[in-house]
Design a protein around this motif. Structure first.
Motif, PDB file in Angstrom:
ATOM      1  N   GLU A 291       9.814  41.313  28.968  1.00 47.03           N
ATOM      2  CA  GLU A 291       8.532  41.453  28.282  1.00 47.03           C
ATOM      3  C   GLU A 291       8.712  41.526  26.766  1.00 47.03           C
ATOM      4  O   GLU A 291       7.955  40.918  26.008  1.00 47.03           O
ATOM      5  N   ALA A 292       9.726  42.258  26.316  1.00 42.10           N
ATOM      6  CA  ALA A 292       9.985  42.366  24.878  1.00 42.10           C
ATOM      7  C   ALA A 292      10.422  41.026  24.304  1.00 42.10           C
ATOM      8  O   ALA A 292      10.032  40.657  23.192  1.00 42.10           O
ATOM      9  N   ALA A 293      11.252  40.291  25.046  1.00 41.87           N
ATOM     10  CA  ALA A 293      11.708  38.978  24.579  1.00 41.87           C
ATOM     11  C   ALA A 293      10.539  38.012  24.461  1.00 41.87           C
ATOM     12  O   ALA A 293      10.425  37.257  23.491  1.00 41.87           O
ATOM     13  N   VAL A 294       9.646  38.043  25.447  1.00 37.63           N
ATOM     14  CA  VAL A 294       8.472  37.169  25.422  1.00 37.63           C
ATOM     15  C   VAL A 294       7.563  37.527  24.253  1.00 37.63           C
ATOM     16  O   VAL A 294       7.030  36.645  23.567  1.00 37.63           O
ATOM     17  N   ALA A 295       7.396  38.824  23.999  1.00 36.15           N
ATOM     18  CA  ALA A 295       6.562  39.259  22.870  1.00 36.15           C
ATOM     19  C   ALA A 295       7.150  38.779  21.549  1.00 36.15           C
ATOM     20  O   ALA A 295       6.425  38.316  20.660  1.00 36.15           O
ATOM     21  N   SER A 296       8.475  38.866  21.404  1.00 38.47           N
ATOM     22  CA  SER A 296       9.130  38.380  20.188  1.00 38.47           C
ATOM     23  C   SER A 296       8.929  36.877  20.043  1.00 38.47           C
ATOM     24  O   SER A 296       8.646  36.377  18.947  1.00 38.47           O
ATOM     25  N   LEU A 297       9.079  36.162  21.140  1.00 39.10           N
ATOM     26  CA  LEU A 297       8.906  34.713  21.105  1.00 39.10           C
ATOM     27  C   LEU A 297       7.506  34.340  20.648  1.00 39.10           C
ATOM     28  O   LEU A 297       7.332  33.481  19.771  1.00 39.10           O
ATOM     29  N   LYS A 298       6.485  34.972  21.211  1.00 39.05           N
ATOM     30  CA  LYS A 298       5.109  34.635  20.842  1.00 39.05           C
ATOM     31  C   LYS A 298       4.835  34.950  19.380  1.00 39.05           C
ATOM     32  O   LYS A 298       4.116  34.215  18.697  1.00 39.05           O
ATOM     33  N   ARG A 299       5.416  36.045  18.897  1.00 39.05           N
ATOM     34  CA  ARG A 299       5.220  36.383  17.474  1.00 39.05           C
ATOM     35  C   ARG A 299       5.863  35.338  16.581  1.00 39.05           C
ATOM     36  O   ARG A 299       5.279  34.906  15.586  1.00 39.05           O
ATOM     37  N   TYR A 300       7.058  34.895  16.943  1.00 36.69           N
ATOM     38  CA  TYR A 300       7.745  33.903  16.125  1.00 36.69           C
ATOM     39  C   TYR A 300       7.076  32.533  16.205  1.00 36.69           C
ATOM     40  O   TYR A 300       7.144  31.753  15.254  1.00 36.69           O
ATOM     41  N   MET A 301       6.432  32.227  17.337  1.00 36.04           N
ATOM     42  CA  MET A 301       5.737  30.943  17.449  1.00 36.04           C
ATOM     43  C   MET A 301       4.442  30.921  16.664  1.00 36.04           C
ATOM     44  O   MET A 301       3.905  29.861  16.371  1.00 36.04           O
ATOM     45  N   SER A 302       3.916  32.099  16.312  1.00 38.14           N
ATOM     46  CA  SER A 302       2.590  32.181  15.710  1.00 38.14           C
ATOM     47  C   SER A 302       2.540  31.694  14.275  1.00 38.14           C
ATOM     48  O   SER A 302       1.482  31.307  13.786  1.00 38.14           O
ATOM     49  N   GLU A 303       3.700  31.709  13.562  1.00 38.25           N
ATOM     50  CA  GLU A 303       3.701  31.292  12.168  1.00 38.25           C
ATOM     51  C   GLU A 303       4.957  30.476  11.873  1.00 38.25           C
ATOM     52  O   GLU A 303       6.057  30.828  12.325  1.00 38.25           O
ATOM     53  N   SER A 304       4.787  29.426  11.105  1.00 34.94           N
ATOM     54  CA  SER A 304       5.910  28.530  10.813  1.00 34.94           C
ATOM     55  C   SER A 304       7.015  29.216  10.018  1.00 34.94           C
ATOM     56  O   SER A 304       8.163  28.794  10.069  1.00 34.94           O
ATOM     57  N   LYS A 305       6.676  30.306   9.309  1.00 29.35           N
ATOM     58  CA  LYS A 305       7.697  30.982   8.497  1.00 29.35           C
ATOM     59  C   LYS A 305       8.767  31.635   9.365  1.00 29.35           C
ATOM     60  O   LYS A 305       9.831  32.004   8.872  1.00 29.35           O
ATOM     61  N   ARG A 307      10.315  30.119  11.869  1.00 26.08           N
ATOM     62  CA  ARG A 307      10.995  29.068  12.631  1.00 26.08           C
ATOM     63  C   ARG A 307      12.488  29.369  12.822  1.00 26.08           C
ATOM     64  O   ARG A 307      13.050  29.051  13.879  1.00 26.08           O
ATOM     65  N   ILE A 308      13.121  29.975  11.835  1.00 23.17           N
ATOM     66  CA  ILE A 308      14.546  30.293  11.972  1.00 23.17           C
ATOM     67  C   ILE A 308      14.728  31.407  12.992  1.00 23.17           C
ATOM     68  O   ILE A 308      15.610  31.337  13.855  1.00 23.17           O
ATOM     69  N   GLN A 309      13.891  32.456  12.911  1.00 24.90           N
ATOM     70  CA  GLN A 309      13.989  33.545  13.871  1.00 24.90           C
ATOM     71  C   GLN A 309      13.711  33.053  15.284  1.00 24.90           C
ATOM     72  O   GLN A 309      14.359  33.495  16.244  1.00 24.90           O
ATOM     73  N   LEU A 310      12.755  32.125  15.412  1.00 28.50           N
ATOM     74  CA  LEU A 310      12.444  31.567  16.723  1.00 28.50           C
ATOM     75  C   LEU A 310      13.650  30.848  17.305  1.00 28.50           C
ATOM     76  O   LEU A 310      14.036  31.066  18.461  1.00 28.50           O
ATOM     77  N   SER A 311      14.265  29.997  16.497  1.00 26.32           N
ATOM     78  CA  SER A 311      15.439  29.257  16.958  1.00 26.32           C
ATOM     79  C   SER A 311      16.569  30.207  17.326  1.00 26.32           C
ATOM     80  O   SER A 311      17.223  30.044  18.372  1.00 26.32           O
ATOM     81  N   ASP A 312      16.796  31.204  16.483  1.00 21.93           N
ATOM     82  CA  ASP A 312      17.869  32.172  16.762  1.00 21.93           C
ATOM     83  C   ASP A 312      17.613  32.915  18.070  1.00 21.93           C
ATOM     84  O   ASP A 312      18.534  33.128  18.873  1.00 21.93           O
ATOM     85  N   LEU A 313      16.366  33.333  18.302  1.00 17.60           N
ATOM     86  CA  LEU A 313      16.038  34.066  19.523  1.00 17.60           C
ATOM     87  C   LEU A 313      16.280  33.209  20.759  1.00 17.60           C
ATOM     88  O   LEU A 313      16.909  33.647  21.728  1.00 17.60           O
TER      89      LEU A 313
END
Length: 586
Positions: A291-305, A307-313
């Protein structure tokens, strides 16, 4: 040896809220803000002009000779502007930008101000001591949503909350430019009010110190406060250009300070802030739950800034998944013989290895954007090519593709629930480059009935009598991961059936062969045990092709044809084939 600036970053990140910042006029230099002394001299020049005299290159000497005393900021203001309102208007010209200056970026918070504000917003810095009169630090803090406790007079300090109870304390020891009581002259800077001294004693005793942009030459009272501090429990870091002055060197020696050679205040504070942010990201524990991983993913997908954190996750989770899959429990030879029990056990072990990555993929398929697609296609390819070749039990070798198939379906069901047909086209059509085998489109590798060619998954627990065992199995496994994006079970099942029909249509399109054979349209629930769903979905697709033609959302992404006419042919052939399958099953 570790560079002092790196040690500073480690110390700030590891000791949140422990360090105070002491900054002088050097931090505002890039903003073209004059110092208090520079303003005093400018006022002397104006006064000389008013009385009709030339003050020469050293206006302070002219003033001293004419008036018998050193130029005093407050006295000069009283002389040239008699009321408080007049004085404020006069001072604004020195610190507040004109339209032209604003366009040039002058008299605005510098990169150093903004970097400090970022550190404050994350809780790393709580106290800022400054000798500057300007309000650039306040502006930078306001821009990140911080309203500091501002102390610039004895009364304010006397009534202030304890430092521990403030989010940020900005202590302006020489005053504020809109208050004529600011300190300028050597005499004024030789002693502070007792309230100032008490607060400074606490700060220099209880906090580590980061000094930048302050020469220490003119501020006798501030020097004494630093010297008085009895404790050195936290390191002092002194950032400077060139060599320290004699006054600064005495304080550096007294505090045992670490000297950091810098180009300028901007590059120094930006570098510190970025290093602290990197350490914070690195030190952040991996989500302890799906659940925490999914929440982090959705937060990182919400803004283009992000993108690096999204890829790293995503790729960090991929690495963990691969490590789990590479464990000895998945041996293809010399291990357990494939039986109903061991097959189910191994499939569940693969699912456990993908227990975080697959639910993340559902959300990515549902909420993702075009910019995110390459990330997930790379993840799919990595899982698909993780194990190539080799020898062992055929079933175990085939089952090595199950993690990739699970990810394929997880991405697909998320997209099906949000009607992201363009993403499905990319997902189905991505070519998986295989070193020792023919390259294939993903849809030809991971369609449920294509995965386990020998049994179709009938060895799985409870699946022995199913029309499409692996399809049913995946349906049941994916459902819990879609609870927050599928309102009802019926909605989820309809989306799953639509996904499998689109997989079958895309399979035929990418196979470039007639839909007259079993493998061109692998059997699935939607046209097996749930024929009503299948008929409804086929009718919906047909209606879209009739109404929108080549502009249909099934045509534009080339999901299973390049034109409405071609898609209709595929759909008609598919419907005919399903009718034949139905005759065989019933």
């Amino acid at each position: 040896m570790i560079a002092p600036i790196h040690s500073l970053a480690f110390s700030i990140q590891a000791n949140r809220g422990v360090y105070a910042v002491l900054v002088g006029s050097g931090i505002s230099h890039a903003a073209k803000i004059p110092t208090g002394w520079a303003i005093t001299l400018d006022l002397v020049r104006k006064l000389a002009k008013v009385v009709g005299e030339d003050c020469g290159a050293k206006p302070e000497d002219w003033y001293r000779e004419k008036y018998g005393c050193d130029p005093d900021y407050s006295e000069l203001l009283d002389a040239v502007a008699k009321t408080s309102a007049e004085r404020q208007q006069l001072l604004r010209t020195y610190w507040e930008p004109t339209e032209e200056e604003r366009d040039e970026g002058a008299k605005q918070p510098t990169a150093a101000h903004r970097a400090i504000a970022q550190l404050v917003s994350k809780g790393f810095i709580k106290v800022i001591v400054t000798t500057n009169f300007d309000r650039l630090m306040e502006t930078a803090l306001a821009d990140v949503g911080i309203v500091p406790t501002i102390l610039s007079t004895a009364d304010q300090v006397h009534g202030a909350l304890p430092l521990i109870h403030t989010q940020c304390c900005l202590f302006k020891v020489h005053g504020d430019y809109l208050d004529t009581r600011i300190l300028n002259t050597p005499e004024e800077l030789s002693a502070y009010p007792v309230e100032f001294d008490r607060l400074l004693d606490r700060i220099f005793d209880e906090f580590g110190l980061i000094v930048c942009g302050w020469s220490a030459d003119w501020d006798e009272a501030l020097r004494r406060a630093i010297t008085r501090a009895p404790s050195r429990r936290f390191t002092t870091y002194w950032a400077m250009r060139g060599e320290p002055s004699a006054s600064a060197q005495q304080l550096i020696d007294h505090r045992g300070a670490q000297v950091i050679s810098i180009k300028d205040a901007d590059s120094f504070f930006v570098s510190v802030q970025e290093q602290v942010a990197s350490l914070e990201e690195f030190s952040r524990p991996h989500p302890l739950s799906t659940e925490a991983a999914v929440a982090s993913l959705k937060r990182y997908m919400s803004e283009s800034k992000y993108r690096i954190q999204l890829s790293d996750l995503v790729f960090s989770e991929l690495e963990r998944t691969i490590e789990a899959i590479d464990a000895s429990g998945f041996a293809v030879q010399g291990g357990p013989v494939p039986t109903g029990e061991t097959i189910t056990e191994r499939v569940r072990a693969y699912e456990a290895a993908c227990a975080t990555l697959a639910p993340m993929a559902v959300q990515a398929g549902h909420w993702g954007e075009a910019a995110h697609t390459p990330i997930w296609l790379r993840v799919l390819s990595a899982l698909a090519t993780l194990h190539e070749g080799g020898s062992g039990y055929v079933f175990w070798l085939e089952l090595q593709q199950y993690p990739a198939a699970l990810l394929f379906y997880a991405l697909g069901i998320g997209a099906a629930l949000s009607e992201r047909l363009d993403f499905l086209s990319d997902l189905f059509g991505v070519t998986v480059a295989r070193e020792h085998k023919e390259d294939k489109a993903a849809v030809k590798m991971f369609a449920a009935a294509c995965l386990l060619s020998n049994s179709g998954g009938k060895g799985l627990e409870g699946m022995q009598e199913r029309f499409s065992p692996l399809s049913d199995w995946l349906h049941d496994r994916l459902k819990p991961w879609c609870k927050r994006i599928a309102v009802t079970d019926a909605q989820f099942t309809m989306a799953f059936d639509k996904l499998e029909i689109l997989i079958a249509l895309s399979y035929g399109y990418h196979s470039q062969q007639s839909l007259d054979s079993y493998w061109a349209a692998p059997p699935a629930c939607a046209y097996g045990s749930r024929r009503n769903n299948g008929e409804r979905i086929i009718k919906e697709i047909q209606q879209s092709l009739d109404d929108a033609g080549d502009k249909s959302p099934y045509v534009t992404p080339r999901l299973f044809g390049t034109s409405a006419a071609e898609c209709k042919m595929e759909l008609e052939a598919f419907s005919s084939f399903i009718a034949k399958l139905s005759q065989r099953w019933y």
